[in-house]
Scaffold this motif. Sequence first.
Motif, PDB file in Angstrom:
ATOM      1  N   GLU A  26       0.786  -1.091  -0.081  1.00 46.34           N
ATOM      2  CA  GLU A  26       0.173   0.031  -0.030  1.00 46.34           C
ATOM      3  C   GLU A  26       1.041   1.313   0.042  1.00 46.34           C
ATOM      4  N   SER A  27       1.050   1.666  -1.001  1.00 45.97           N
ATOM      5  CA  SER A  27       1.896   3.162  -1.187  1.00 45.97           C
ATOM      6  C   SER A  27       1.162   4.149  -1.885  1.00 45.97           C
ATOM      7  N   VAL A  28       2.076   5.517  -1.903  1.00 48.86           N
ATOM      8  CA  VAL A  28       1.574   6.419  -2.596  1.00 48.86           C
ATOM      9  C   VAL A  28       2.804   6.932  -3.496  1.00 48.86           C
ATOM     10  N   VAL A  29       2.124   7.231  -4.597  1.00 49.89           N
ATOM     11  CA  VAL A  29       3.296   7.995  -5.743  1.00 49.89           C
ATOM     12  C   VAL A  29       2.943   9.286  -5.806  1.00 49.89           C
ATOM     13  N   THR A  30       4.096  10.129  -5.629  1.00 47.49           N
ATOM     14  CA  THR A  30       3.859  11.378  -5.862  1.00 47.49           C
ATOM     15  C   THR A  30       4.935  12.099  -6.672  1.00 47.49           C
ATOM     16  N   TRP A  31       4.395  12.903  -7.854  1.00 48.85           N
ATOM     17  CA  TRP A  31       5.378  13.456  -8.647  1.00 48.85           C
ATOM     18  C   TRP A  31       5.227  15.000  -8.418  1.00 48.85           C
ATOM     19  N   THR A  32       6.694  15.395  -8.542  1.00 49.66           N
ATOM     20  CA  THR A  32       6.777  16.973  -8.099  1.00 49.66           C
ATOM     21  C   THR A  32       7.502  17.592  -9.354  1.00 49.66           C
ATOM     22  N   LEU A  33       6.755  18.706 -10.180  1.00 48.46           N
ATOM     23  CA  LEU A  33       7.567  19.318 -11.244  1.00 48.46           C
ATOM     24  C   LEU A  33       7.885  20.670 -10.843  1.00 48.46           C
ATOM     25  N   THR A  34       9.115  21.161 -10.697  1.00 48.79           N
ATOM     26  CA  THR A  34       9.577  22.157 -10.436  1.00 48.79           C
ATOM     27  C   THR A  34      10.282  22.979 -11.649  1.00 48.79           C
ATOM     28  N   PRO A  35       9.836  24.248 -12.184  1.00 44.95           N
ATOM     29  CA  PRO A  35      10.700  24.628 -13.316  1.00 44.95           C
ATOM     30  C   PRO A  35      12.104  24.981 -12.587  1.00 44.95           C
ATOM     31  N   SER A  36      12.979  24.835 -13.896  1.00 44.26           N
ATOM     32  CA  SER A  36      14.474  25.099 -13.462  1.00 44.26           C
ATOM     33  C   SER A  36      14.932  25.891 -14.450  1.00 44.26           C
ATOM     34  N   ARG A  37      16.139  26.118 -14.429  1.00 41.68           N
ATOM     35  CA  ARG A  37      16.999  27.075 -15.519  1.00 41.68           C
ATOM     36  C   ARG A  37      17.068  26.264 -16.796  1.00 41.68           C
ATOM     37  N   THR A  38      17.030  25.013 -16.711  1.00 42.64           N
ATOM     38  CA  THR A  38      17.306  24.408 -17.845  1.00 42.64           C
ATOM     39  C   THR A  38      16.078  23.512 -18.286  1.00 42.64           C
ATOM     40  N   GLY A  39      15.127  23.564 -17.563  1.00 44.85           N
ATOM     41  CA  GLY A  39      13.841  22.783 -18.197  1.00 44.85           C
ATOM     42  C   GLY A  39      13.148  22.655 -16.786  1.00 44.85           C
ATOM     43  N   THR A  40      12.896  21.339 -16.185  1.00 42.51           N
ATOM     44  CA  THR A  40      12.049  20.957 -15.314  1.00 42.51           C
ATOM     45  C   THR A  40      13.156  19.935 -14.195  1.00 42.51           C
ATOM     46  N   HIS A  41      12.804  20.361 -12.958  1.00 41.86           N
ATOM     47  CA  HIS A  41      13.028  19.189 -11.902  1.00 41.86           C
ATOM     48  C   HIS A  41      12.267  18.141 -11.678  1.00 41.86           C
ATOM     49  N   LEU A  42      12.243  16.947 -12.076  1.00 40.25           N
ATOM     50  CA  LEU A  42      11.231  16.117 -12.044  1.00 40.25           C
ATOM     51  C   LEU A  42      11.622  15.325 -10.582  1.00 40.25           C
ATOM     52  N   ARG A  43      10.677  15.108  -9.776  1.00 37.11           N
ATOM     53  CA  ARG A  43      11.020  14.399  -8.617  1.00 37.11           C
ATOM     54  C   ARG A  43       9.841  13.285  -8.223  1.00 37.11           C
ATOM     55  N   MET A  44      10.231  12.092  -8.301  1.00 42.73           N
ATOM     56  CA  MET A  44       9.095  10.779  -7.861  1.00 42.73           C
ATOM     57  C   MET A  44       9.453  10.338  -6.595  1.00 42.73           C
ATOM     58  N   GLU A  45       8.352  10.200  -5.679  1.00 45.31           N
ATOM     59  CA  GLU A  45       8.627   9.574  -4.568  1.00 45.31           C
ATOM     60  C   GLU A  45       7.299   8.539  -4.278  1.00 45.31           C
ATOM     61  N   GLN A  46       8.022   7.207  -3.958  1.00 48.41           N
ATOM     62  CA  GLN A  46       6.906   6.432  -3.716  1.00 48.41           C
ATOM     63  C   GLN A  46       7.085   5.861  -2.272  1.00 48.41           C
ATOM     64  N   ALA A  47       6.099   6.056  -1.584  1.00 50.71           N
ATOM     65  CA  ALA A  47       6.350   6.172   0.072  1.00 50.71           C
ATOM     66  C   ALA A  47       5.374   4.968   0.286  1.00 50.71           C
ATOM     67  N   GLY A  48       5.740   4.277   1.582  1.00 49.58           N
ATOM     68  CA  GLY A  48       4.771   3.362   2.110  1.00 49.58           C
ATOM     69  C   GLY A  48       5.243   1.933   2.300  1.00 49.58           C
ATOM     70  N   PHE A  49       6.508   1.606   1.892  1.00 49.09           N
ATOM     71  CA  PHE A  49       7.263   0.493   1.903  1.00 49.09           C
ATOM     72  C   PHE A  49       7.523   0.008   3.397  1.00 49.09           C
ATOM     73  N   ARG A  50       6.971  -1.083   3.792  1.00 49.27           N
ATOM     74  CA  ARG A  50       7.196  -1.447   5.168  1.00 49.27           C
ATOM     75  C   ARG A  50       8.663  -2.189   5.112  1.00 49.27           C
ATOM     76  N   PRO A  51       9.450  -2.349   6.269  1.00 50.63           N
ATOM     77  CA  PRO A  51      10.639  -2.693   6.359  1.00 50.63           C
ATOM     78  C   PRO A  51      10.760  -4.293   5.970  1.00 50.63           C
ATOM     79  N   ASP A  52       9.491  -5.122   5.972  1.00 46.26           N
ATOM     80  CA  ASP A  52       9.452  -6.237   5.654  1.00 46.26           C
ATOM     81  C   ASP A  52       9.197  -6.681   4.240  1.00 46.26           C
TER      82      ASP A  52
END
Length: 136
Positions: A83-109
């Motif tokens: 059960e996880s959540v994927v979040t994409w964040t797009l931030t304009p940058s000098r050369t184009g876009t800073h793209l960040r993807m986070e998939q959160a919610g992995f249990r230690p097991d």
Amino acid sequence: MTNSASETLSVVVEREIPFPPEKIWRALTQPHLIEEWLMKSDFKPVVDHRFNFRADWGAVDCQVLEVEPHRTLSYTWAAYGLESVVTWTLTPSRTGTHLRMEQAGFRPDQQQAYQGAKHGWAQFFANLEQVLGRAE
């Protein structure tokens, strides 16, 4: 303070991509483009929309959580007990876009799923950059 909820792991991939946020947003939200770099889907960038990603190995059940065009996209990602959540964040940058993807919610097991996701997202990002390079 340690409770099990705070001990989940995240996969984070960040890239500087030489295209504007609007172009990347299309690749993240249009099903015919999503299919070229990720999987087949019936995605719509509408909050609460339920959809799934389909591949040879199975399917991922998802629900859209947040949509801020050209800036933020977030959806649940549930498959094989993950059960996880994927979040994409797009931030304009000098050369184009800073793209960040986070998939959160992995249990230690869930090490296998976690390592698989780390590997998988690196490949998906490589595919995404190829799609962006040829998409209009």
